[in-house]
Design an enzyme around this catalytic site. Structure first.
Site, short mmCIF file in Angstrom:
data_model
loop_
_atom_site.label_atom_id
_atom_site.label_comp_id
_atom_site.label_asym_id
_atom_site.label_seq_id
_atom_site.Cartn_x
_atom_site.Cartn_y
_atom_site.Cartn_z
N HIS A 119 40.73 34.09 34.97
CA HIS A 119 39.89 32.94 35.29
C HIS A 119 39.02 32.51 34.12
CE1 HIS A 119 41.20 34.03 39.33
NE2 HIS A 119 40.94 32.77 39.63
N MET A 142 38.17 42.96 32.92
CA MET A 142 39.02 42.36 33.96
C MET A 142 38.88 43.12 35.28
SD MET A 142 42.34 41.87 31.47
CE MET A 142 42.18 43.55 30.83
#
Length: 345
Positions: free
Chosen positions: A172, A25
């Protein structure tokens, strides 16, 4: 032919089964987290960012994190592979491909994770370059996919491993997708049917918070597991204490999180992300204010000073505390093994 789980262990011999990875991330992973995961028997990954042009902060920061990771691991030989991986967002990779490949060659991580190309050719070219430079130390390329078609493309492009991400995931992902419950068996069946001579391990991602999710994903065809949101609530995660407190306080991910491009619109980053991707985050007051102003000019303070969005998967309600990243790996593996044995999976 070895199973996918056996292949993963051959790829990453320092890991234990079932393989647990932290998602790479951006802005929420670092050398400390990746090394803690690796020391616990998982595959630790550092999220590198999206800009690796010569003078970019992303390039400098990733180099610094890789140097620090080698120090934390006590690996003095600079030619020795680094038993962690790095991730990058690839929407502009045709601009910085050579710089990134040189960095990978310099620091020798065992894996590179790719996601979010604008055009397929970006991944095709980057995978080819990475595999050429990483042949000496066995570099493996992981491609994050969210549909059966994207999985086919990644295999044809030469990916060694697929990270199959369902729509329950935080952060996302593919805008058009499905939950891991349906996506993973679809991809698993496709790989077995259309690529019988290839042994492509599948990592399951999206909504997995503990050993229960791991055991379920293994039943659906996974060879290993990726956890993102759970690793946000670890001591090594550089996210703020406020973000961690918000994650712990959030319940019922079905109603408290939203998968949408509106998060990027609020942060004035809609143009950064290609149109085929959206994200899941916790719904907050700023979303409600944004929605209330939807028929006006959106002349909000949030537009001039974009607020922080707390990205989180739909399983966020299962997080109860902040733990060391290594403990997350060890406890998750132990719970999964217990369930696998109990149900003879």
């Amino acid at each position: 032919m070895p199973t996918g789980a056996e292949t993963l262990q051959q790829f990453f011999p320092a890991t234990s089964r079932p393989l647990i990875c932290n998602a790479p991330m951006a802005f929420s992973t670092n050398a400390r987290m990746a090394v803690a995961v690796a020391k616990a028997g998982g595959l630790g990954l550092i999220g590198g960012g999206a800009d690796f042009t010569a003078s970019s902060p992303d390039l400098a920061n990733l180099r610094q994190q890789l140097i620090y990771a080698r120090q934390l691991l006590g690996i003095v030989d600079l030619n020795a592979p680094l038993p962690i991986g790095v991730g990058c967002l690839t929407m502009k990779s045709d601009i910085w491909k050579d710089n990134f490949v040189l960095l990978v060659n310099e620091h020798r991580p065992v894996a590179v994770w790719l996601f979010a190309c604008t055009r397929r050719s970006q991944h095709t070219e980057l995978i080819r370059a990475l595999q050429k430079t990483g042949r000496d130390w066995g570099l493996k390329v992981i491609v994050q996919v969210g549909t059966v078609e994207s999985a086919k493309e990644a295999i044809d492009d030469g990916a060694d491993i697929l990270s199959v991400q369902g729509s329950d995931a935080g952060g996302h992902q593919f805008k058009q997708g499905a939950s891991l419950m349906t996506l993973l068996p679809d991809v698993s069946d496709m790989v077995r049917r259309e690529y019988p001579a290839k042994n492509i391990p599948l990592l399951a991602a999206g909504g997995i918070m503990d050993g229960r999710g791991v055991a379920a994903a293994l039943m659906l065809g996974a060879s290993g597991i990726v956890m993102g949101t759970r690793f946000l609530c670890t001591t090594e995660c550089p996210a703020s204490e406020q973000v961690k407190a918000t994650l712990i306080a959030t319940h019922d991910g079905a109603s408290s999180t939203l998968k949408s491009r509106v998060h990027d619109e609020i942060q004035s980053r809609a143009e950064f992300w290609p149109s085929q991707y959206s994200g899941r985050a916790i719904v907050s007051d700023v979303h409600r204010k944004w929605d209330a102003e939807s028929n006006k000019n959106k002349d909000l303070d949030t537009v001039r000073a974009p607020p922080a969005i707390v990205w989180a998967g739909a399983g966020v309600g299962q997080i109860e505390s902040v733990l060391d990243a290594g403990i997350v790996v060890i406890d998750t593996q132990a719970q999964a093994r217990q369930l696998i044995q109990a149900f003879n999976i």
